[in-house]
Design a protein around this motif. Structure first.
Motif, PDB file in Angstrom:
ATOM      1  N   ILE A 282      33.404  -6.846   9.086  1.00 31.58           N
ATOM      2  CA  ILE A 282      33.355  -8.127   9.799  1.00 31.58           C
ATOM      3  C   ILE A 282      33.358  -9.279   8.800  1.00 31.58           C
ATOM      4  O   ILE A 282      34.088 -10.267   8.949  1.00 31.58           O
ATOM      5  CB  ILE A 282      32.108  -8.192  10.707  1.00 31.58           C
ATOM      6  CG1 ILE A 282      32.259  -7.246  11.893  1.00 31.58           C
ATOM      7  CG2 ILE A 282      31.903  -9.621  11.215  1.00 31.58           C
ATOM      8  CD1 ILE A 282      31.024  -7.169  12.777  1.00 31.58           C
ATOM      9  N   ILE A 283      32.539  -9.157   7.753  1.00 34.42           N
ATOM     10  CA  ILE A 283      32.460 -10.221   6.738  1.00 34.42           C
ATOM     11  C   ILE A 283      33.757 -10.299   5.943  1.00 34.42           C
ATOM     12  O   ILE A 283      34.299 -11.390   5.700  1.00 34.42           O
ATOM     13  CB  ILE A 283      31.267  -9.976   5.793  1.00 34.42           C
ATOM     14  CG1 ILE A 283      29.949 -10.072   6.561  1.00 34.42           C
ATOM     15  CG2 ILE A 283      31.274 -10.984   4.640  1.00 34.42           C
ATOM     16  CD1 ILE A 283      28.724  -9.789   5.720  1.00 34.42           C
ATOM     17  N   SER A 285      36.669  -9.604   6.833  1.00 36.38           N
ATOM     18  CA  SER A 285      37.803 -10.069   7.632  1.00 36.38           C
ATOM     19  C   SER A 285      38.003 -11.577   7.528  1.00 36.38           C
ATOM     20  O   SER A 285      39.085 -12.089   7.864  1.00 36.38           O
ATOM     21  CB  SER A 285      37.612  -9.676   9.106  1.00 36.38           C
ATOM     22  OG  SER A 285      36.523 -10.391   9.680  1.00 36.38           O
ATOM     23  N   VAL A 286      36.998 -12.311   7.055  1.00 35.93           N
ATOM     24  CA  VAL A 286      37.108 -13.762   6.904  1.00 35.93           C
ATOM     25  C   VAL A 286      38.025 -14.119   5.739  1.00 35.93           C
ATOM     26  O   VAL A 286      38.731 -15.141   5.763  1.00 35.93           O
ATOM     27  CB  VAL A 286      35.715 -14.400   6.704  1.00 35.93           C
ATOM     28  CG1 VAL A 286      35.828 -15.902   6.456  1.00 35.93           C
ATOM     29  CG2 VAL A 286      34.834 -14.126   7.907  1.00 35.93           C
ATOM     30  N   ILE A 321      32.254 -15.682   1.374  1.00 37.73           N
ATOM     31  CA  ILE A 321      31.455 -14.676   2.086  1.00 37.73           C
ATOM     32  C   ILE A 321      29.966 -14.952   1.979  1.00 37.73           C
ATOM     33  O   ILE A 321      29.174 -14.323   2.684  1.00 37.73           O
ATOM     34  CB  ILE A 321      31.755 -13.255   1.555  1.00 37.73           C
ATOM     35  CG1 ILE A 321      31.320 -13.124   0.089  1.00 37.73           C
ATOM     36  CG2 ILE A 321      33.202 -12.897   1.745  1.00 37.73           C
ATOM     37  CD1 ILE A 321      31.329 -11.695  -0.387  1.00 37.73           C
ATOM     38  N   GLY A 324      28.957 -16.093   5.220  1.00 38.88           N
ATOM     39  CA  GLY A 324      29.032 -14.966   6.144  1.00 38.88           C
ATOM     40  C   GLY A 324      27.817 -14.070   6.036  1.00 38.88           C
ATOM     41  O   GLY A 324      27.308 -13.562   7.042  1.00 38.88           O
ATOM     42  N   LEU A 328      25.404 -13.245   9.181  1.00 45.68           N
ATOM     43  CA  LEU A 328      25.259 -11.896   9.731  1.00 45.68           C
ATOM     44  C   LEU A 328      23.922 -11.263   9.400  1.00 45.68           C
ATOM     45  O   LEU A 328      23.416 -10.431  10.153  1.00 45.68           O
ATOM     46  CB  LEU A 328      26.398 -11.011   9.222  1.00 45.68           C
ATOM     47  CG  LEU A 328      27.763 -11.230   9.863  1.00 45.68           C
ATOM     48  CD1 LEU A 328      28.690 -10.068   9.552  1.00 45.68           C
ATOM     49  CD2 LEU A 328      27.656 -11.391  11.368  1.00 45.68           C
ATOM     50  N   ASN A 394      33.111 -19.080   9.515  1.00 41.77           N
ATOM     51  CA  ASN A 394      31.791 -18.446   9.505  1.00 41.77           C
ATOM     52  C   ASN A 394      30.894 -18.946  10.631  1.00 41.77           C
ATOM     53  O   ASN A 394      29.977 -18.237  11.063  1.00 41.77           O
ATOM     54  CB  ASN A 394      31.109 -18.680   8.157  1.00 41.77           C
ATOM     55  CG  ASN A 394      31.661 -17.780   7.067  1.00 41.77           C
ATOM     56  OD1 ASN A 394      31.893 -16.596   7.295  1.00 41.77           O
ATOM     57  ND2 ASN A 394      31.893 -18.332   5.876  1.00 41.77           N
ATOM     58  N   TYR A 397      34.252 -18.067  14.180  1.00 40.27           N
ATOM     59  CA  TYR A 397      34.944 -16.773  14.263  1.00 40.27           C
ATOM     60  C   TYR A 397      34.000 -15.599  14.017  1.00 40.27           C
ATOM     61  O   TYR A 397      34.005 -14.615  14.768  1.00 40.27           O
ATOM     62  CB  TYR A 397      36.101 -16.765  13.271  1.00 40.27           C
ATOM     63  CG  TYR A 397      36.608 -15.396  12.901  1.00 40.27           C
ATOM     64  CD1 TYR A 397      37.443 -14.687  13.759  1.00 40.27           C
ATOM     65  CD2 TYR A 397      36.247 -14.805  11.689  1.00 40.27           C
ATOM     66  CE1 TYR A 397      37.907 -13.428  13.420  1.00 40.27           C
ATOM     67  CE2 TYR A 397      36.698 -13.546  11.348  1.00 40.27           C
ATOM     68  CZ  TYR A 397      37.535 -12.854  12.215  1.00 40.27           C
ATOM     69  OH  TYR A 397      37.982 -11.603  11.877  1.00 40.27           O
ATOM     70  N   LEU A 398      33.202 -15.697  12.949  1.00 39.20           N
ATOM     71  CA  LEU A 398      32.350 -14.564  12.566  1.00 39.20           C
ATOM     72  C   LEU A 398      31.329 -14.210  13.653  1.00 39.20           C
ATOM     73  O   LEU A 398      31.214 -13.038  14.032  1.00 39.20           O
ATOM     74  CB  LEU A 398      31.650 -14.885  11.243  1.00 39.20           C
ATOM     75  CG  LEU A 398      31.177 -13.684  10.416  1.00 39.20           C
ATOM     76  CD1 LEU A 398      32.368 -12.853   9.974  1.00 39.20           C
ATOM     77  CD2 LEU A 398      30.409 -14.154   9.180  1.00 39.20           C
ATOM     78  N   TYR A 402      31.293 -10.712  15.896  1.00 42.69           N
ATOM     79  CA  TYR A 402      30.090  -9.865  15.946  1.00 42.69           C
ATOM     80  C   TYR A 402      29.700  -9.586  17.392  1.00 42.69           C
ATOM     81  O   TYR A 402      29.406  -8.441  17.767  1.00 42.69           O
ATOM     82  CB  TYR A 402      28.948 -10.558  15.199  1.00 42.69           C
ATOM     83  CG  TYR A 402      27.630  -9.808  15.274  1.00 42.69           C
ATOM     84  CD1 TYR A 402      27.318  -8.830  14.345  1.00 42.69           C
ATOM     85  CD2 TYR A 402      26.720 -10.081  16.294  1.00 42.69           C
ATOM     86  CE1 TYR A 402      26.113  -8.131  14.421  1.00 42.69           C
ATOM     87  CE2 TYR A 402      25.520  -9.394  16.383  1.00 42.69           C
ATOM     88  CZ  TYR A 402      25.218  -8.425  15.442  1.00 42.69           C
ATOM     89  OH  TYR A 402      24.020  -7.732  15.533  1.00 42.69           O
TER      90      TYR A 402
END
Length: 412
Positions: A282-283, A285-286, A321, A324, A328, A394, A397-398, A402
Motif C-alpha cells: 500500500i505504501i 504504491s504511492v 513514503i 505514508g 498507516l 498520502n 489516496y493512501l 487502506y
C-alpha cells in the motif's frame, strides 16, 4: 529574463525579488534563440576559405559539454584522419546537427634543424646548438635566489624569441668568430597537431557536435550514422561514443540498478516495521504516482528532465513514503469507518507540517538558484513538486486504498 509560471504570476503578487543582477544585464531572449540567430547571420561566412571552423556554443551546466562526442583510436594516423573527415561529412548531411568540430587541428609549428657540412667542419653538434638556443628561446631558468618577498626565479629569454628571422640570424660563437645560425644548419618547419592524445600507444582524435533538439536527438543521429561508423571500423579505426548519448546510457543503467536496490531496502525496512506485505505494498504504491508531480513541476518551471532530475526522482521515493508511514502506522489497527475517519483527521496536521517545512527548505533552490546551484535546480524541482503531490496522495489516496482493501464498514 525568467519566464516560468512562478516568476511571471506569483512573484509580482507577493512582490518577491531575489534578483541581484543589474537591470541592463537581463535579456529577454534565451540562449538557444540567440544561437539560432547567430547561425543564420553567419551562414555565409562559414564557406570562407580562411575559416577552418565556425562553432557557436551556449553555456551548459553540468559535465557534458557536447551532445555528441566520437573518439577515434588507431595506430594509423592517416586512416584515422580519413575516417575523421568521412564521419564529419556524414554528420553534416543530417538536418539538425550543428557545431561540428574536431581536435585534429594543425596549429603548432615545429622548427627543426640539422647541422650542415659547414657547421660540422666547425665542430658544432645539434646538442650544443640546442643548449645555446634554449637560454634565449625557451625561457631558461638560470638561478634561484631570495628577496624580501620570498623565492625569486631568474629566467632569461630573448625579446625576439617569437621571430623566425631572429632565430635564423642568431649569432653562434665558434672559437674566436661568430657565425649566423642559418649558415651552419638546415632548417625545416613542420606543422603538428594543437593537441596530441594517446591511449595505449594509440593516437586519439575526437569529433564534437551538438543537435537542434527541435529537429533531432543525439540518439537518432548516432543511429543514423551507425553504417558509417561500422565502415570506419573496418579500416582499423576504433570508435568510442561519448557525450550526451553516453551519459544517458550510463544514467539509465546506474539509475536502474540504484532504483532496484533502493526499493528493495525500503521494502525490507517497511516489512520489519509493519510485519504485513499488504501494508508494505500500500505504501510503495504511492511512489510511481509521485513521478507525475515531478513532471508537472518541470513543466511549470519551464525545464526539461535532466540527469539531476532523475536523481531527484530516486531520492523522492525515500522522502515521500515518510508521510505514508506516519499515516498507516496510525491506521493499522483500525476496524470501523468512524475510527478510521478520526485517525485520518489526527494525522493531517503532522503530515502537512512535515511536508511544508521540507518544501520551504527547497524553495530557494527551486525558485531562486544562482551560480552552481542552477545545476541542482532540477533535482530540487523533482523533490519539491513530487513531495507536494505525494502529500496529497498520502492524505487522500493512501487512506482510501487502506479502507478499500480492509473493507472497513460503519459500526453497527
Amino acid at each position: 529574463d525568467e519566464d516560468n509560471w512562478i516568476q511571471n504570476y506569483l512573484n509580482p503578487i507577493f512582490t518577491l525579488s531575489f534578483d541581484f543582477e543589474q537591470a541592463e544585464k537581463i535579456r529577454s531572449v534565451k540562449s538557444n534563440k540567440l544561437i539560432r540567430r547567430l547561425r543564420k547571420a553567419l551562414s555565409g561566412v562559414q564557406h570562407d576559405p580562411l575559416i577552418t571552423d565556425l562553432n557557436i556554443l551556449g553555456k551548459r551546466h553540468g559535465v557534458v559539454r557536447t551532445d555528441i562526442e566520437l573518439n577515434l583510436e588507431s595506430t594509423d594516423s592517416q586512416a584515422m584522419m580519413r575516417s575523421l573527415h568521412f564521419i564529419k561529412k556524414a554528420l553534416g548531411e543530417i538536418d539538425g546537427v550543428v557545431d561540428i568540430s574536431d581536435n585534429a587541428k594543425l596549429d603548432k609549428k615545429e622548427y627543426r634543424f640539422k647541422i650542415n657540412s659547414y657547421g660540422a667542419s666547425l665542430g658544432l653538434t645539434e646538442r650544443s646548438v640546442a643548449q645555446t638556443l634554449s637560454h634565449y628561446y625557451l625561457e631558461k631558468m638560470q638561478s634561484v635566489t631570495l628577496d624580501r618577498t620570498g623565492v625569486v626565479e631568474i629566467v632569461t629569454k630573448s625579446k625576439q624569441k617569437d621571430s623566425l628571422e631572429s632565430l635564423q640570424n642568431f649569432q653562434l660563437t665558434v672559437g674566436e668568430k661568430k657565425v649566423a645560425l642559418r649558415d651552419v644548419v638546415d632548417f625545416r618547419i613542420d606543422e603538428n597537431f594543437a593537441k596530441i592524445e594517446k591511449t595505449d600507444l594509440k593516437t586519439l582524435k575526437s569529433i564534437y557536435a551538438n543537435v537542434d533538439t527541435a529537429k533531432v536527438t543525439a540518439g537518432e543521429v548516432l543511429q543514423t550514422i551507425q553504417p558509417v561508423l561500422k565502415e570506419v571500423e573496418k579500416e582499423g579505426v576504433y570508435i568510442i561514443v561519448r557525450g550526451e548519448s553516453e551519459r544517458r546510457q550510463e544514467m539509465l543503467g546506474e539509475m536502474g540498478r540504484a532504483s532496484i536496490l533502493a526499493i528493495f531496502l525500503i521494502f525490507i525496512v517497511l516489512l520489519i516495521n509493519f510485519n504485513s506485505f499488504k501494508m508494505v505494498f500500500i505504501i510503495l504504491s504511492v511512489i510511481p504516482f509521485t513521478v507525475l508531480g515531478a513532471l508537472v513541476g518541470h513543466f511549470i518551471m519551464g525545464m526539461n528532465l535532466t540527469f539531476p532530475s532523475i536523481i531527484g526522482l530516486l531520492g523522492l521515493a525515500g522522502v515521500v513514503i515518510n508521510d505514508g508511514i506516519v499515516m498507516l502506522d496510525f491506521l493499522k489497527h483500525t476496524r470501523t469507518l468512524e475510527e478510521f475517519y478520526e485517525r485520518v483527521r489526527l494525522r493531517v496536521r503532522p503530515i502537512l507540517i512535515t511536508s511544508i517545512t521540507t518544501l520551504l527548505g527547497l524553495s530557494t533552490l527551486i525558485f531562486y538558484p544562482s551560480g552552481q546551484g542552477i545545476f541542482l535546480q532540477p533535482l530540487a524541482i523533482s523533490l519539491g513538486f513530487g513531495l507536494l503531490w505525494g502529500t496529497i496522495l498520502n492524505l487522500l489516496y493512501l487512506p482510501a486504498l487502506y479502507a478499500f482493501l480492509h473493507k472497513l464498514k460503519k459500526d453497527s
